[in-house]
Design an enzyme around this catalytic site. Structure first.
Site, PDB file in Angstrom:
ATOM      1  N   GLU A 129      -7.526  10.606 -11.581  1.00  0.00           N
ATOM      2  CA  GLU A 129      -6.260  10.320 -10.891  1.00  0.00           C
ATOM      3  C   GLU A 129      -6.433  10.483  -9.387  1.00  0.00           C
ATOM      4  O   GLU A 129      -7.186  11.366  -8.949  1.00  0.00           O
ATOM      5  CB  GLU A 129      -5.206  11.360 -11.311  1.00  0.00           C
ATOM      6  CG  GLU A 129      -4.711  11.229 -12.724  1.00  0.00           C
ATOM      7  CD  GLU A 129      -3.375  10.504 -12.774  1.00  0.00           C
ATOM      8  OE1 GLU A 129      -3.003   9.845 -11.766  1.00  0.00           O
ATOM      9  OE2 GLU A 129      -2.714  10.608 -13.816  1.00  0.00           O
TER      10      GLU A 129
ATOM     11  N   ASP B 112       1.385  15.015  -8.870  1.00  0.00           N
ATOM     12  CA  ASP B 112       2.540  15.537  -8.140  1.00  0.00           C
ATOM     13  C   ASP B 112       3.397  16.345  -9.126  1.00  0.00           C
ATOM     14  O   ASP B 112       3.092  17.496  -9.400  1.00  0.00           O
ATOM     15  CB  ASP B 112       3.270  14.323  -7.547  1.00  0.00           C
ATOM     16  CG  ASP B 112       4.458  14.675  -6.694  1.00  0.00           C
ATOM     17  OD1 ASP B 112       4.523  15.800  -6.192  1.00  0.00           O
ATOM     18  OD2 ASP B 112       5.351  13.816  -6.526  1.00  0.00           O
TER      19      ASP B 112
ATOM     20  N   VAL C 137       1.605  11.900   1.320  1.00  0.00           N
ATOM     21  CA  VAL C 137       0.335  11.509   1.920  1.00  0.00           C
ATOM     22  C   VAL C 137      -0.058  10.096   1.492  1.00  0.00           C
ATOM     23  O   VAL C 137       0.345   9.627   0.425  1.00  0.00           O
ATOM     24  CB  VAL C 137      -0.797  12.493   1.550  1.00  0.00           C
ATOM     25  CG1 VAL C 137      -0.555  13.863   2.180  1.00  0.00           C
ATOM     26  CG2 VAL C 137      -0.971  12.611   0.039  1.00  0.00           C
TER      27      VAL C 137
ATOM     28  N   LYS D 256      -3.285   2.300  -9.342  1.00  0.00           N
ATOM     29  CA  LYS D 256      -4.326   1.852  -8.429  1.00  0.00           C
ATOM     30  C   LYS D 256      -4.845   3.006  -7.567  1.00  0.00           C
ATOM     31  O   LYS D 256      -5.840   2.871  -6.873  1.00  0.00           O
ATOM     32  CB  LYS D 256      -3.761   0.764  -7.478  1.00  0.00           C
ATOM     33  CG  LYS D 256      -3.112  -0.400  -8.173  1.00  0.00           C
ATOM     34  CD  LYS D 256      -2.407  -1.290  -7.123  1.00  0.00           C
ATOM     35  CE  LYS D 256      -1.369  -2.142  -7.801  1.00  0.00           C
ATOM     36  NZ  LYS D 256      -0.488  -2.799  -6.837  1.00  0.00           N
ATOM     37  N   GLY D 257      -4.144   4.126  -7.628  1.00  0.00           N
ATOM     38  CA  GLY D 257      -4.427   5.240  -6.719  1.00  0.00           C
ATOM     39  C   GLY D 257      -5.832   5.810  -6.830  1.00  0.00           C
ATOM     40  O   GLY D 257      -6.351   6.399  -5.886  1.00  0.00           O
TER      41      GLY D 257
ATOM     42  N   ASP E  13      -0.770   4.973  -1.685  1.00  0.00           N
ATOM     43  CA  ASP E  13       0.073   4.052  -0.925  1.00  0.00           C
ATOM     44  C   ASP E  13       1.453   4.610  -0.633  1.00  0.00           C
ATOM     45  O   ASP E  13       1.920   5.555  -1.262  1.00  0.00           O
ATOM     46  CB  ASP E  13       0.268   2.751  -1.729  1.00  0.00           C
ATOM     47  CG  ASP E  13       1.252   2.960  -2.893  1.00  0.00           C
ATOM     48  OD1 ASP E  13       0.999   3.839  -3.729  1.00  0.00           O
ATOM     49  OD2 ASP E  13       2.287   2.262  -2.932  1.00  0.00           O
TER      50      ASP E  13
HETATM   51  P1  IMP Z   1       3.690  12.468 -10.758  1.00  0.00           P
HETATM   52  O1  IMP Z   1       4.918  12.985 -10.076  1.00  0.00           O
HETATM   53  O2  IMP Z   1       2.632  13.527 -10.908  1.00  0.00           O
HETATM   54  O3  IMP Z   1       4.024  11.787 -12.057  1.00  0.00           O
HETATM   55  O4  IMP Z   1       3.069  11.373  -9.802  1.00  0.00           O
HETATM   56  C1  IMP Z   1       3.523  10.054  -9.892  1.00  0.00           C
HETATM   57  C2  IMP Z   1       2.858   9.169  -8.916  1.00  0.00           C
HETATM   58  O5  IMP Z   1       3.566   9.267  -7.682  1.00  0.00           O
HETATM   59  C3  IMP Z   1       1.425   9.454  -8.531  1.00  0.00           C
HETATM   60  O6  IMP Z   1       0.501   8.968  -9.447  1.00  0.00           O
HETATM   61  C4  IMP Z   1       1.362   8.682  -7.234  1.00  0.00           C
HETATM   62  O7  IMP Z   1       1.193   7.310  -7.488  1.00  0.00           O
HETATM   63  C5  IMP Z   1       2.730   8.919  -6.649  1.00  0.00           C
HETATM   64  N1  IMP Z   1       2.712   9.978  -5.624  1.00  0.00           N
HETATM   65  C6  IMP Z   1       3.136  11.249  -5.723  1.00  0.00           C
HETATM   66  N2  IMP Z   1       2.993  11.903  -4.565  1.00  0.00           N
HETATM   67  C7  IMP Z   1       2.444  10.999  -3.709  1.00  0.00           C
HETATM   68  C8  IMP Z   1       2.045  11.066  -2.326  1.00  0.00           C
HETATM   69  O8  IMP Z   1       2.125  12.081  -1.618  1.00  0.00           O
HETATM   70  N3  IMP Z   1       1.536   9.911  -1.802  1.00  0.00           N
HETATM   71  C9  IMP Z   1       1.394   8.768  -2.514  1.00  0.00           C
HETATM   72  N4  IMP Z   1       1.761   8.662  -3.795  1.00  0.00           N
HETATM   73  C10 IMP Z   1       2.287   9.776  -4.390  1.00  0.00           C
HETATM   74 MG    MG Z   2       2.298   4.609  -5.263  1.00  0.00          MG
END
Ligand code: IMP
Ligand code: MG
Length: 185
Positions: free
Chosen positions: A101, A105, A155, A45-46, A161
């Site tokens: 996206e 992260d 953040v 949903k981000g 969220d």
């Molecule tokens: P990934 O670590 O790149 O796979 O990110 C996984 C998911 O973690 C992202 O799509 C976000 O939904 C969530 N996420 C990572 N860092 C943050 C943050 O700082 N705030 C909110 N959601 C986050």
């Molecule tokens: Mg989330």
């Protein structure tokens, strides 16, 4: 009077800066796809607030679709594993896909999605992320369009969220360590 909701320690990116950057991204994307009909794929949903503002700044015809997945990246399950909970409605074979996206992260979620979507044989696939938390990257992700590079802090807002809250904030805020317990590293 405090205009920040409880738990927000700092506004990292305010709504004016967001608006300016998205106008620039819209121009870049319009230029890149000027002779194509891109399929903009939002990762729910981000992406929701970012995508809705972004497409208004893209001046060429486009189509939109959405995908939603449950990531296991932050649990103790095998890294990069994920499950699609809502798949695309359309076939992407031969299409120019722009994956949108809210934040990248570790890169595990985007890495999984790219592998999954590439197997469907699109003509091209590019990644657009609103935020890039580059310092935490584990899986290398080629990012074609980026809103902002941000520091390694948790953040929220503008679609992002913490436990499903804060998505409706019109800016990107840093959440307090007391709430997340994650920023103490
Ligand atoms: P990934 O670590 O790149 O796979 O990110 C996984 C998911 O973690 C992202 O799509 C976000 O939904 C969530 N996420 C990572 N860092 C943050 C943050 O700082 N705030 C909110 N959601 C986050
Ligand atoms: Mg989330």
């Amino acid at each position: 009077m405090n205009d920040k909701p409880e738990g927000i320690v700092e506004i990292l990116i305010d709504r004016e800066a967001i608006g300016r950057r998205i106008a620039e991204l819209g121009r870049e994307i319009s230029e890149t796809y000027k002779d194509r009909l891109p399929l903009v794929v939002g990762v729910l949903k981000g992406c929701a607030l970012f995508l809705s503002d972004l497409v208004k700044e893209i001046e060429i015809p486009l189509e939109m679709d959405f995908i939603s997945l449950m990531s296991y990246a932050h649990t103790n399950r095998p890294s990069g594993a994920a499950r699609i909970t809502k798949d695309l409605d359309c076939v992407i074979e031969g299409r120019d896909v722009l994956l949108v996206e809210g934040i990248i992260d570790t890169g595990m979620t985007a890495g999984y999605l790219l592998r999954n979507l590439e197997a469907r044989r699109p003509r091209s696939i590019r990644v657009c992320t609103f935020l890039d938390k580059e310092a935490r990257r584990i899986v290398r992700i080629p990012i074609a369009f980026k809103g902002f590079k941000i520091p390694d802090r948790f953040v929220v807002g503008y679609g992002l969220d913490f436990r499903q809250l804060y998505r409706n904030l019109p800016y990107i805020g840093i959440l307090s360590d007391e709430i997340t317990g994650l920023n103490r590293r």
